[in-house]
Enzyme design. Structure first.
Site, PDB file in Angstrom:
ATOM      1  N   CYS A   4       3.499   3.373  -7.651  1.00 58.15           N
ATOM      2  CA  CYS A   4       2.137   2.946  -7.345  1.00 58.15           C
ATOM      3  C   CYS A   4       1.136   4.091  -7.492  1.00 58.15           C
ATOM      4  O   CYS A   4       1.083   4.737  -8.531  1.00 58.15           O
ATOM      5  CB  CYS A   4       2.095   2.316  -5.954  1.00 58.15           C
ATOM      6  SG  CYS A   4       0.588   1.345  -5.641  1.00 58.15           S
ATOM      7  N   GLU A   7       7.240  -2.128  -8.831  1.00 54.05           N
ATOM      8  CA  GLU A   7       7.420  -1.725  -7.433  1.00 54.05           C
ATOM      9  C   GLU A   7       7.788  -2.934  -6.571  1.00 54.05           C
ATOM     10  O   GLU A   7       7.170  -3.992  -6.674  1.00 54.05           O
ATOM     11  CB  GLU A   7       6.110  -1.103  -6.938  1.00 54.05           C
ATOM     12  CG  GLU A   7       6.093  -0.734  -5.469  1.00 54.05           C
ATOM     13  CD  GLU A   7       4.708  -0.335  -4.998  1.00 54.05           C
ATOM     14  OE1 GLU A   7       4.613   0.269  -3.917  1.00 54.05           O
ATOM     15  OE2 GLU A   7       3.721  -0.642  -5.702  1.00 54.05           O
ATOM     16  N   LYS A  66       9.426   6.966  -2.751  1.00 57.39           N
ATOM     17  CA  LYS A  66       8.005   7.310  -2.839  1.00 57.39           C
ATOM     18  C   LYS A  66       7.664   8.351  -1.782  1.00 57.39           C
ATOM     19  O   LYS A  66       8.027   8.206  -0.609  1.00 57.39           O
ATOM     20  CB  LYS A  66       7.171   6.044  -2.639  1.00 57.39           C
ATOM     21  CG  LYS A  66       5.674   6.236  -2.788  1.00 57.39           C
ATOM     22  CD  LYS A  66       4.950   4.908  -2.606  1.00 57.39           C
ATOM     23  CE  LYS A  66       3.452   5.055  -2.784  1.00 57.39           C
ATOM     24  NZ  LYS A  66       2.731   3.782  -2.556  1.00 57.39           N
TER      25      LYS A  66
END
Length: 391
Positions: free
Chosen positions: A257, A151, A209
Protein backbone atom coordinates in the site's frame (compact mmCIF):
# COMPACT_ATOMS: atom_id res chain seq x y z
CA UNK A 1 15.76 36.18 -5.24
CA UNK A 2 16.83 35.67 -1.60
CA UNK A 3 13.20 35.26 -0.62
CA UNK A 4 12.63 32.77 -3.44
CA UNK A 5 15.64 30.69 -2.40
CA UNK A 6 14.46 30.71 1.19
CA UNK A 7 10.92 29.74 0.26
CA UNK A 8 12.01 26.87 -2.01
CA UNK A 9 14.50 25.48 0.48
CA UNK A 10 12.16 25.78 3.45
CA UNK A 11 9.37 24.11 1.48
CA UNK A 12 11.52 21.06 0.76
CA UNK A 13 12.81 20.92 4.34
CA UNK A 14 9.18 20.85 5.49
CA UNK A 15 8.42 18.06 3.01
CA UNK A 16 11.38 16.07 4.30
CA UNK A 17 10.13 16.59 7.85
CA UNK A 18 6.65 15.32 7.05
CA UNK A 19 8.23 12.14 5.70
CA UNK A 20 9.23 11.32 9.29
CA UNK A 21 7.31 13.43 11.83
CA UNK A 22 4.26 11.72 13.33
CA UNK A 23 5.09 8.44 11.51
CA UNK A 24 5.31 10.32 8.20
CA UNK A 25 2.97 11.06 5.33
CA UNK A 26 4.78 12.54 2.27
CA UNK A 27 1.70 12.39 0.07
CA UNK A 28 1.49 14.09 -3.35
CA UNK A 29 4.74 16.08 -3.19
CA UNK A 30 4.93 19.02 -5.58
CA UNK A 31 7.63 17.34 -7.65
CA UNK A 32 4.88 14.99 -8.81
CA UNK A 33 3.36 17.71 -11.03
CA UNK A 34 5.82 16.67 -13.78
CA UNK A 35 4.25 13.19 -14.02
CA UNK A 36 2.18 13.96 -17.08
CA UNK A 37 0.70 11.01 -18.97
CA UNK A 38 2.63 9.50 -21.85
CA UNK A 39 6.04 10.24 -23.31
CA UNK A 40 6.15 13.89 -22.22
CA UNK A 41 5.79 12.87 -18.60
CA UNK A 42 8.41 10.14 -19.07
CA UNK A 43 10.89 12.80 -20.22
CA UNK A 44 10.10 15.33 -17.50
CA UNK A 45 10.47 12.96 -14.52
CA UNK A 46 13.91 11.57 -15.43
CA UNK A 47 15.84 14.05 -13.22
CA UNK A 48 14.29 12.21 -10.27
CA UNK A 49 16.99 9.60 -10.92
CA UNK A 50 19.48 12.29 -9.83
CA UNK A 51 17.75 14.25 -7.06
CA UNK A 52 14.52 12.38 -6.28
CA UNK A 53 11.05 13.85 -6.03
CA UNK A 54 12.19 16.24 -3.28
CA UNK A 55 14.76 17.68 -5.67
CA UNK A 56 12.04 18.09 -8.29
CA UNK A 57 9.95 19.95 -5.71
CA UNK A 58 12.84 22.36 -5.06
CA UNK A 59 13.21 23.02 -8.80
CA UNK A 60 9.44 23.43 -9.18
CA UNK A 61 9.19 26.17 -6.55
CA UNK A 62 12.22 27.96 -7.98
CA UNK A 63 10.92 27.82 -11.54
CA UNK A 64 7.50 29.07 -10.41
CA UNK A 65 9.09 32.17 -8.87
CA UNK A 66 11.70 33.08 -11.50
CA UNK A 67 9.30 34.99 -13.80
CA UNK A 68 8.81 37.53 -10.99
CA UNK A 69 12.51 38.44 -10.94
CA UNK A 70 13.13 39.87 -14.40
CA UNK A 71 14.47 38.65 -17.70
CA UNK A 72 17.87 37.59 -16.42
CA UNK A 73 16.28 35.12 -14.07
CA UNK A 74 13.73 34.07 -16.67
CA UNK A 75 16.59 33.22 -19.01
CA UNK A 76 18.16 31.10 -16.27
CA UNK A 77 14.83 29.29 -15.86
CA UNK A 78 14.60 28.61 -19.59
CA UNK A 79 18.16 27.25 -19.55
CA UNK A 80 17.32 24.97 -16.61
CA UNK A 81 14.20 23.65 -18.34
CA UNK A 82 16.14 23.07 -21.57
CA UNK A 83 18.80 21.05 -19.76
CA UNK A 84 16.04 19.22 -17.85
CA UNK A 85 14.26 18.17 -21.05
CA UNK A 86 17.51 17.27 -22.82
CA UNK A 87 18.51 14.97 -19.96
CA UNK A 88 15.08 13.36 -20.01
CA UNK A 89 15.19 12.73 -23.76
CA UNK A 90 18.65 11.17 -23.61
CA UNK A 91 17.72 8.94 -20.69
CA UNK A 92 14.41 7.73 -22.11
CA UNK A 93 15.99 7.03 -25.50
CA UNK A 94 18.75 4.86 -24.00
CA UNK A 95 18.58 1.10 -24.74
CA UNK A 96 16.37 -0.95 -22.46
CA UNK A 97 18.18 -3.27 -20.04
CA UNK A 98 17.91 -7.03 -20.67
CA UNK A 99 14.63 -8.53 -19.43
CA UNK A 100 14.74 -11.63 -17.18
CA UNK A 101 12.30 -13.60 -19.37
CA UNK A 102 9.42 -13.81 -16.89
CA UNK A 103 5.75 -13.09 -17.56
CA UNK A 104 3.81 -11.41 -14.75
CA UNK A 105 0.09 -11.93 -14.15
CA UNK A 106 -1.36 -9.09 -12.05
CA UNK A 107 -4.83 -9.85 -10.68
CA UNK A 108 -7.43 -7.21 -9.75
CA UNK A 109 -10.44 -8.65 -7.93
CA UNK A 110 -12.46 -5.41 -7.59
CA UNK A 111 -13.91 -6.17 -4.14
CA UNK A 112 -15.76 -3.29 -2.49
CA UNK A 113 -14.36 -2.15 0.85
CA UNK A 114 -17.58 -3.07 2.64
CA UNK A 115 -17.37 -6.65 1.35
CA UNK A 116 -13.70 -7.49 1.86
CA UNK A 117 -14.06 -8.85 5.39
CA UNK A 118 -17.51 -10.41 5.10
CA UNK A 119 -17.35 -14.09 6.10
CA UNK A 120 -20.52 -14.74 4.12
CA UNK A 121 -18.79 -13.50 0.95
CA UNK A 122 -15.32 -14.99 1.60
CA UNK A 123 -15.76 -18.10 -0.55
CA UNK A 124 -17.03 -16.07 -3.51
CA UNK A 125 -14.21 -13.53 -3.20
CA UNK A 126 -11.57 -16.25 -3.07
CA UNK A 127 -13.17 -18.00 -6.05
CA UNK A 128 -13.11 -14.79 -8.06
CA UNK A 129 -9.37 -14.43 -7.51
CA UNK A 130 -8.81 -18.08 -8.41
CA UNK A 131 -10.83 -17.78 -11.62
CA UNK A 132 -9.09 -14.59 -12.71
CA UNK A 133 -5.70 -16.14 -11.96
CA UNK A 134 -6.50 -19.27 -13.97
CA UNK A 135 -7.61 -17.17 -16.91
CA UNK A 136 -4.58 -14.87 -16.69
CA UNK A 137 -2.11 -17.74 -16.47
CA UNK A 138 -3.71 -19.39 -19.50
CA UNK A 139 -3.48 -16.10 -21.39
CA UNK A 140 0.22 -15.81 -20.48
CA UNK A 141 1.03 -19.08 -22.22
CA UNK A 142 4.19 -21.12 -21.79
CA UNK A 143 7.36 -19.97 -20.06
CA UNK A 144 8.31 -18.68 -16.63
CA UNK A 145 5.59 -16.74 -14.85
CA UNK A 146 4.73 -15.04 -11.57
CA UNK A 147 1.24 -14.34 -10.18
CA UNK A 148 0.60 -11.25 -8.04
CA UNK A 149 -2.52 -10.64 -5.92
CA UNK A 150 -3.27 -7.30 -4.16
CA UNK A 151 -3.01 -6.36 -0.49
CA UNK A 152 -5.19 -8.54 1.78
CA UNK A 153 -6.68 -10.13 -1.35
CA UNK A 154 -7.19 -13.49 0.31
CA UNK A 155 -10.09 -13.51 2.79
CA UNK A 156 -8.53 -16.63 4.30
CA UNK A 157 -5.34 -16.71 6.40
CA UNK A 158 -2.97 -17.94 3.72
CA UNK A 159 -0.18 -18.63 6.20
CA UNK A 160 -2.33 -21.07 8.20
CA UNK A 161 -4.63 -22.40 5.49
CA UNK A 162 -2.78 -25.07 3.51
CA UNK A 163 -5.88 -25.82 1.45
CA UNK A 164 -6.15 -22.21 0.30
CA UNK A 165 -2.44 -22.12 -0.54
CA UNK A 166 -2.65 -25.26 -2.65
CA UNK A 167 -5.69 -23.91 -4.47
CA UNK A 168 -3.67 -20.82 -5.38
CA UNK A 169 -0.76 -22.99 -6.48
CA UNK A 170 -3.06 -25.10 -8.64
CA UNK A 171 -4.45 -22.17 -10.64
CA UNK A 172 -0.96 -20.59 -10.85
CA UNK A 173 0.05 -23.73 -12.75
CA UNK A 174 3.58 -24.05 -11.41
CA UNK A 175 4.31 -20.32 -11.14
CA UNK A 176 5.27 -18.65 -7.87
CA UNK A 177 2.45 -16.55 -6.41
CA UNK A 178 2.76 -13.35 -4.36
CA UNK A 179 -0.40 -13.04 -2.28
CA UNK A 180 -1.58 -10.34 0.12
CA UNK A 181 -3.14 -11.68 3.33
CA UNK A 182 -3.35 -11.09 7.07
CA UNK A 183 -1.39 -13.28 9.46
CA UNK A 184 -1.08 -13.52 13.23
CA UNK A 185 2.36 -13.62 14.85
CA UNK A 186 3.44 -15.64 17.89
CA UNK A 187 2.11 -12.91 20.18
CA UNK A 188 -1.32 -12.97 18.56
CA UNK A 189 -0.87 -9.59 16.81
CA UNK A 190 -2.15 -9.27 13.24
CA UNK A 191 0.28 -8.35 10.48
CA UNK A 192 -0.39 -7.04 6.98
CA UNK A 193 1.66 -9.51 4.95
CA UNK A 194 2.76 -10.46 1.47
CA UNK A 195 3.23 -14.23 1.15
CA UNK A 196 5.51 -15.68 -1.52
CA UNK A 197 4.20 -19.15 -2.41
CA UNK A 198 6.10 -21.81 -4.31
CA UNK A 199 4.73 -24.00 -7.10
CA UNK A 200 3.61 -26.60 -4.52
CA UNK A 201 1.83 -24.06 -2.31
CA UNK A 202 4.44 -23.74 0.41
CA UNK A 203 5.48 -20.40 1.92
CA UNK A 204 8.90 -19.54 0.50
CA UNK A 205 9.10 -16.12 2.15
CA UNK A 206 6.93 -13.45 3.70
CA UNK A 207 7.10 -9.71 4.19
CA UNK A 208 5.28 -7.71 6.88
CA UNK A 209 4.28 -4.11 6.21
CA UNK A 210 6.44 -1.82 8.33
CA UNK A 211 5.08 1.62 7.44
CA UNK A 212 1.68 1.29 9.08
CA UNK A 213 -1.12 3.85 8.81
CA UNK A 214 -1.50 5.60 12.19
CA UNK A 215 -4.98 5.27 13.73
CA UNK A 216 -5.99 3.07 10.81
CA UNK A 217 -3.69 0.07 11.24
CA UNK A 218 -2.20 0.84 14.65
CA UNK A 219 -2.26 3.35 17.48
CA UNK A 220 1.01 5.29 17.88
CA UNK A 221 2.62 5.19 21.30
CA UNK A 222 3.04 8.96 21.28
CA UNK A 223 -0.73 9.61 21.14
CA UNK A 224 -1.29 11.72 24.29
CA UNK A 225 -4.90 10.79 25.14
CA UNK A 226 -5.78 7.61 27.10
CA UNK A 227 -8.26 6.52 24.44
CA UNK A 228 -7.96 3.23 22.57
CA UNK A 229 -8.87 4.14 18.99
CA UNK A 230 -7.46 0.96 17.44
CA UNK A 231 -8.57 -2.19 19.32
CA UNK A 232 -5.71 -4.21 20.76
CA UNK A 233 -3.14 -1.76 19.46
CA UNK A 234 -3.80 -2.76 15.86
CA UNK A 235 -1.29 -4.38 13.51
CA UNK A 236 2.31 -5.13 14.41
CA UNK A 237 4.97 -3.64 12.13
CA UNK A 238 7.61 -5.45 10.13
CA UNK A 239 11.35 -4.81 10.27
CA UNK A 240 11.70 -2.46 7.29
CA UNK A 241 12.64 -2.59 3.61
CA UNK A 242 13.62 -6.10 2.53
CA UNK A 243 14.77 -7.97 -0.53
CA UNK A 244 12.85 -11.21 -1.04
CA UNK A 245 14.34 -14.17 -2.86
CA UNK A 246 12.02 -16.80 -4.30
CA UNK A 247 13.16 -19.73 -6.46
CA UNK A 248 12.60 -18.93 -10.12
CA UNK A 249 12.32 -15.15 -9.65
CA UNK A 250 14.79 -12.27 -9.60
CA UNK A 251 15.06 -10.82 -6.07
CA UNK A 252 12.39 -8.19 -5.47
CA UNK A 253 11.48 -5.41 -3.03
CA UNK A 254 7.93 -5.79 -1.64
CA UNK A 255 5.88 -2.71 -0.74
CA UNK A 256 2.40 -2.85 0.75
CA UNK A 257 0.00 0.00 0.00
CA UNK A 258 1.24 3.48 0.90
CA UNK A 259 4.78 2.32 1.67
CA UNK A 260 5.42 3.27 -1.95
CA UNK A 261 5.00 7.00 -1.19
CA UNK A 262 8.19 7.20 0.93
CA UNK A 263 11.16 8.26 -1.24
CA UNK A 264 14.43 6.49 -0.50
CA UNK A 265 12.72 4.12 1.97
CA UNK A 266 11.51 1.44 -0.42
CA UNK A 267 14.59 -0.67 -1.18
CA UNK A 268 17.24 -2.42 0.88
CA UNK A 269 20.25 -1.00 -0.94
CA UNK A 270 22.59 -3.41 0.88
CA UNK A 271 20.88 -6.28 -0.99
CA UNK A 272 19.66 -4.48 -4.10
CA UNK A 273 16.64 -6.13 -5.74
CA UNK A 274 15.92 -6.34 -9.47
CA UNK A 275 12.30 -5.17 -9.35
CA UNK A 276 9.65 -3.75 -7.02
CA UNK A 277 6.27 -5.28 -6.18
CA UNK A 278 3.62 -2.93 -4.81
CA UNK A 279 0.37 -4.54 -3.62
CA UNK A 280 -2.42 -2.31 -2.42
CA UNK A 281 -6.13 -2.19 -1.61
CA UNK A 282 -7.13 1.39 -2.55
CA UNK A 283 -10.84 0.46 -2.31
CA UNK A 284 -11.31 2.93 0.55
CA UNK A 285 -10.28 5.83 -1.74
CA UNK A 286 -13.32 5.50 -3.98
CA UNK A 287 -13.25 7.07 -7.43
CA UNK A 288 -11.26 10.11 -6.36
CA UNK A 289 -7.86 11.67 -6.92
CA UNK A 290 -6.47 9.23 -4.31
CA UNK A 291 -5.80 6.16 -6.48
CA UNK A 292 -4.30 8.34 -9.22
CA UNK A 293 -1.97 10.17 -6.82
CA UNK A 294 -0.99 6.85 -5.28
CA UNK A 295 -0.14 5.49 -8.72
CA UNK A 296 1.94 8.59 -9.49
CA UNK A 297 4.00 7.98 -6.35
CA UNK A 298 4.70 4.42 -7.49
CA UNK A 299 5.83 5.64 -10.90
CA UNK A 300 8.25 8.10 -9.28
CA UNK A 301 9.84 5.35 -7.17
CA UNK A 302 10.62 3.37 -10.32
CA UNK A 303 12.56 6.34 -11.75
CA UNK A 304 14.36 7.14 -8.50
CA UNK A 305 15.54 3.56 -7.99
CA UNK A 306 16.03 2.56 -11.64
CA UNK A 307 13.89 -0.53 -11.06
CA UNK A 308 10.72 -1.79 -12.77
CA UNK A 309 7.65 -1.64 -10.57
CA UNK A 310 4.60 -3.89 -10.81
CA UNK A 311 1.49 -2.84 -8.91
CA UNK A 312 -1.54 -5.02 -8.13
CA UNK A 313 -4.52 -3.10 -6.69
CA UNK A 314 -7.78 -4.54 -5.41
CA UNK A 315 -10.10 -2.04 -7.12
CA UNK A 316 -7.50 -0.36 -9.32
CA UNK A 317 -5.38 1.13 -10.61
CA UNK A 318 -3.33 -2.00 -11.39
CA UNK A 319 -0.34 -1.04 -13.54
CA UNK A 320 3.29 -1.70 -14.43
CA UNK A 321 6.24 0.63 -15.09
CA UNK A 322 9.68 -0.04 -16.49
CA UNK A 323 12.87 1.16 -14.78
CA UNK A 324 12.50 4.62 -16.34
CA UNK A 325 8.89 5.10 -15.19
CA UNK A 326 7.28 4.39 -18.55
CA UNK A 327 3.83 2.89 -18.10
CA UNK A 328 3.64 -0.51 -19.80
CA UNK A 329 0.03 -1.35 -19.11
CA UNK A 330 -2.83 -0.60 -16.74
CA UNK A 331 -6.15 -1.98 -15.61
CA UNK A 332 -8.55 0.83 -14.77
CA UNK A 333 -10.57 1.23 -11.61
CA UNK A 334 -13.64 -0.69 -10.49
CA UNK A 335 -13.41 -3.66 -12.81
CA UNK A 336 -12.23 -7.22 -12.17
CA UNK A 337 -9.54 -8.50 -14.47
CA UNK A 338 -5.85 -9.19 -14.95
CA UNK A 339 -2.78 -7.78 -16.67
CA UNK A 340 -0.28 -10.01 -18.43
CA UNK A 341 3.10 -8.49 -19.31
CA UNK A 342 6.80 -9.28 -19.52
CA UNK A 343 8.82 -8.26 -16.47
CA UNK A 344 11.24 -5.51 -17.62
CA UNK A 345 14.93 -5.42 -16.77
CA UNK A 346 16.58 -3.33 -14.06
CA UNK A 347 19.02 -0.45 -14.61
CA UNK A 348 22.25 0.09 -12.73
CA UNK A 349 21.95 2.01 -9.49
CA UNK A 350 20.90 5.60 -10.05
CA UNK A 351 22.80 8.49 -8.42
CA UNK A 352 19.77 9.10 -6.21
CA UNK A 353 19.62 5.47 -5.06
CA UNK A 354 23.26 5.79 -3.97
CA UNK A 355 22.89 9.04 -2.02
CA UNK A 356 19.23 9.01 -1.06
CA UNK A 357 17.66 11.85 0.91
CA UNK A 358 21.04 13.41 1.76
CA UNK A 359 21.23 15.15 -1.62
CA UNK A 360 17.82 16.92 -1.56
CA UNK A 361 18.43 17.70 2.12
CA UNK A 362 21.75 19.36 1.27
CA UNK A 363 20.24 21.26 -1.65
CA UNK A 364 17.30 22.47 0.42
CA UNK A 365 19.53 23.50 3.33
CA UNK A 366 21.88 25.35 0.97
CA UNK A 367 18.99 27.14 -0.73
CA UNK A 368 17.51 28.20 2.62
CA UNK A 369 20.87 29.21 4.06
CA UNK A 370 21.98 31.27 1.06
CA UNK A 371 18.59 32.95 0.90
CA UNK A 372 18.64 33.92 4.58
CA UNK A 373 22.24 35.16 4.46
CA UNK A 374 21.59 37.20 1.33
CA UNK A 375 18.49 38.72 2.91
CA UNK A 376 20.44 39.63 6.03
CA UNK A 377 23.21 41.29 4.00
CA UNK A 378 20.71 43.28 1.96
CA UNK A 379 19.07 44.51 5.14
CA UNK A 380 22.44 45.77 6.44
CA UNK A 381 23.12 47.80 3.32
CA UNK A 382 20.03 50.01 3.56
CA UNK A 383 19.23 52.90 5.85
CA UNK A 384 16.75 52.52 8.75
CA UNK A 385 14.13 54.44 6.77
CA UNK A 386 14.57 52.23 3.74
CA UNK A 387 14.42 49.15 5.95
CA UNK A 388 11.13 50.30 7.44
CA UNK A 389 9.73 50.91 3.96
CA UNK A 390 10.77 47.46 2.76
CA UNK A 391 9.38 45.75 5.82
Amino acid sequence: WPRLLTLAGAWVLADLARQFVGTGFPWNLWGSVWELPGQLGDVLIQPASLVGVHGLTLATVLLAGLPLLGWGFRTAGIALLTAWVAFGIVRTDAPAPPAPGITAVLVQGDIAEGQKWSQALAAGIFRRYLDLTREGVAHAGAGKKVVIWPETASPYLIGQDATARHMVAQVADGAPALVGSVRFDAGGRPRNTLFALTADGEVAALYDKWHLVPFGEYQPGWFPLPVQIVPGGGFAAGAGPETIKVPGLPPFAPLICYEVIFPSQVVDEAARPRWIVNITNDAWFGNSAGPRQHLAAARMRAVEEGLPLLRAANTGITAAFNARGHELSRLHMNRPGFLVLDLPGALDRTPYSRVGLLLPLALAAASTGVGLLASARRMKTVSPGETKTRL
